[in-house]
Write a protein that holds these residues in place. Structure first.
Motif, short mmCIF file in Angstrom:
data_model
loop_
_atom_site.label_atom_id
_atom_site.label_comp_id
_atom_site.label_asym_id
_atom_site.label_seq_id
_atom_site.Cartn_x
_atom_site.Cartn_y
_atom_site.Cartn_z
N HIS A 77 -8.60 81.68 -13.67
CA HIS A 77 -7.78 80.54 -13.81
C HIS A 77 -7.80 80.01 -15.25
CE1 HIS A 77 -9.73 80.29 -9.74
NE2 HIS A 77 -8.73 80.17 -9.54
N GLN A 78 -6.70 79.35 -15.47
CA GLN A 78 -6.50 79.05 -17.03
C GLN A 78 -7.25 77.86 -17.51
OE1 GLN A 78 -3.95 76.17 -18.63
NE2 GLN A 78 -3.88 77.28 -20.58
N GLY A 79 -7.73 78.15 -18.64
CA GLY A 79 -8.94 77.07 -19.27
C GLY A 79 -8.23 75.77 -19.74
N ASN A 80 -7.71 75.15 -18.79
CA ASN A 80 -6.71 73.97 -19.24
C ASN A 80 -7.40 72.91 -20.14
OD1 ASN A 80 -7.85 73.51 -16.92
ND2 ASN A 80 -6.34 72.21 -16.12
N GLY A 81 -8.70 72.47 -19.45
CA GLY A 81 -9.46 71.45 -20.19
C GLY A 81 -9.91 71.68 -21.63
N THR A 82 -10.27 73.24 -21.59
CA THR A 82 -10.50 73.55 -23.00
C THR A 82 -9.43 73.68 -23.97
OG1 THR A 82 -12.40 75.09 -21.85
CG2 THR A 82 -11.88 75.25 -24.18
N ILE A 110 -13.05 82.81 -25.58
CA ILE A 110 -12.37 83.93 -24.77
C ILE A 110 -12.81 83.60 -23.35
CG2 ILE A 110 -12.58 86.48 -24.32
CD1 ILE A 110 -13.54 86.72 -27.31
N ASP A 111 -11.66 83.06 -22.75
CA ASP A 111 -11.78 82.66 -21.26
C ASP A 111 -11.11 83.58 -20.34
OD1 ASP A 111 -11.54 81.34 -18.88
OD2 ASP A 111 -11.16 79.30 -19.77
N PRO A 156 -14.39 83.88 -36.56
CA PRO A 156 -15.38 82.97 -36.37
C PRO A 156 -16.64 83.24 -36.38
CG PRO A 156 -13.76 83.83 -34.32
CD PRO A 156 -13.59 84.64 -35.69
N GLY A 157 -17.52 82.46 -36.44
CA GLY A 157 -19.15 82.76 -36.40
C GLY A 157 -19.66 82.65 -34.95
N LEU A 158 -19.13 82.08 -34.08
CA LEU A 158 -19.64 81.81 -32.77
C LEU A 158 -18.59 82.13 -31.78
CD1 LEU A 158 -21.80 81.15 -30.96
CD2 LEU A 158 -21.15 78.61 -31.46
N ALA A 159 -18.84 82.75 -30.71
CA ALA A 159 -18.00 82.85 -29.52
C ALA A 159 -18.44 82.49 -28.30
CB ALA A 159 -17.41 84.43 -29.27
N PHE A 160 -17.55 82.14 -27.36
CA PHE A 160 -17.97 81.56 -26.17
C PHE A 160 -17.24 82.55 -25.07
CE2 PHE A 160 -18.80 77.96 -28.88
CZ PHE A 160 -19.90 77.52 -28.12
N TYR A 161 -17.69 83.23 -24.27
CA TYR A 161 -17.10 84.11 -23.42
C TYR A 161 -17.42 83.66 -21.83
CZ TYR A 161 -16.26 88.32 -20.92
OH TYR A 161 -15.74 89.37 -19.89
N LEU A 162 -16.25 83.30 -21.37
CA LEU A 162 -16.36 82.90 -19.81
C LEU A 162 -15.80 84.13 -19.30
CD1 LEU A 162 -15.53 80.24 -21.83
CD2 LEU A 162 -14.74 79.28 -19.51
#
Ligand SMILES: [Zn+2]
Length: 349
Positions: free
Chosen positions: A189-194, A184-185, A257-263
């Motif tokens: 700025h857009q998370g283009n690399g991810t 969840i970015d 999902p079991g895991l989230a990454f929050y930017l």
């Protein structure tokens, strides 16, 4: 798996009952930047100091460095070698935005390591919520760096957690199920690399809310992209966030999902030099609450990265990020499994 675990004493007897939100930092690894460089390097140290001074329940630990093998889960070996060996071209350094130095390499490894440590604490340590006081280097591709990003911390951590999950679960009750992750970015700025790294990987869902007219000007397709107009304020932003999160859960169906990454980028703030949006500090705190509540209600462990923040006054950025940590702490306290642990402790069993 143990080699990049944080200090083992953190996981000793009583750890789960007493440990607060874990936050990992790497701010002593400061880049030597040329005079006049606009990157606010001191924000990382200021955030750690603010957390230690005002959020005593947020315990802060130094991150370990990600190894070449771990980086290779999301990066091409030639890119890792060029960074580690100091053979980046002038153009490659320009695209990153930092001149190469040994310290740049070490800091980049530590920043990835901090997200790995946070994800591990959230997912395997039973914490539910943990944070990297830096990270969110979402402009880094598999084969190149860009926009102040050398390695993609979230991409490496997602792949490493999937591997560790499989190893940990295998054979316990039949074949291990794949660990799905969601990114969840909410950096402006857009998370283009991810998005590029996970484009053909359905096990990692990418969601990005970002300024339509901001860097990167060539965006990569995420699973869900929300382009926001310049000047977007709290109400419009939060409305768009609700729609995007609901769409993400709907796309997952029964397989959450079991895991989230929050930017949790601070750069949508109205006083940001680069953001172009108009969110207030209160609006950003509400954003954090909504994301964290949505994850907690679904039992999805979350690793936060602070991502970008370029306030005209650096202390504005630090205050927004400190508030994000405060919201993370509140969510950690309310984490369902943690409440169960507390109940066991209080009943004396
Ligand atoms: Zn940003």
């Amino acid at each position: 798996m143990q080699d990049i675990f944080a200090a083992p004493q953190q996981f000793g007897p009583g750890f789960l009952e007493s440990a607060p939100v874990l936050a990992y930092h790497s701010d002593q690894f400061v880049l030597p930047l040329p005079p006049g460089h606009s990157f606010p390097m001191s924000k990382y140290r200021l955030l750690r100091e603010a957390a230690e001074a005002t959020l005593p329940d947020v315990r802060v630990a130094q991150a370990v460095a990600a190894s070449d093998g771990e980086l290779a889960l999301a990066h091409e070996p030639a890119w890792i070698d060029a960074v580690a060996g100091g053979t980046l071209s002038a153009a490659q350094q320009r695209e990153i935005g930092f001149p190469w130095s040994e310290r740049m390499v070490e800091r980049s490894r530590r920043s990835v390591g901090a997200t790995v440590c946070a994800a591990r604490a959230a997912l395997f340590g039973g914490e539910g919520v943990a944070a990297n006081l830096a990270g969110g280097t979402h402009h880094a591709y598999a084969h190149k760096g860009s926009g102040y990003c050398v390695f993609n911390d979230v991409a490496v951590a997602a792949r490493l957690m999937q591997a560790e999950w499989h190893r940990d679960r295998h054979g316990r009750s039949g074949p291990a199920r794949l660990l799905r992750a969601i990114v969840i970015d909410l950096d402006v700025h857009q998370g283009n690399g991810t998005a590029a790294i996970f484009r053909d990987d359905p096990s990692v869902f990418t969601l990005s809310l970002h300024g339509a007219h901001n860097f990167p000007f060539r965006k990569e397709p995420s699973d869900i992209d929300v382009d926001l107009p310049d000047g977007c304020g709290d109400a419009d932003y939060l409305g768009a966030l609700d729609i995007a999160l609901n769409a993400a859960w709907a796309r997952h169906g029964d397989e959450l999902p079991g895991l989230a990454f929050y930017l949790a980028g601070a750069d949508p703030h109205e006083d940001d030099r680069l953001g172009r949006l108009k969110l207030s500090a209160a609006g950003l705190a509400e954003r954090d609450r909504r994301v964290l509540a949505a994850l907690r209600e679904r039992g999805i462990a979350v690793a936060l990265s602070m991502a970008g923040g370029y306030g005209r006054d650096i202390h504005t950025t630090v205050a927004v990020q400190r508030r994000t940590l405060q919201e993370a702490l509140a969510s950690w306290r309310a984490w369902p499994q943690r409440q169960a642990l507390t109940a066991v402790k209080e009943s004396g069993s």
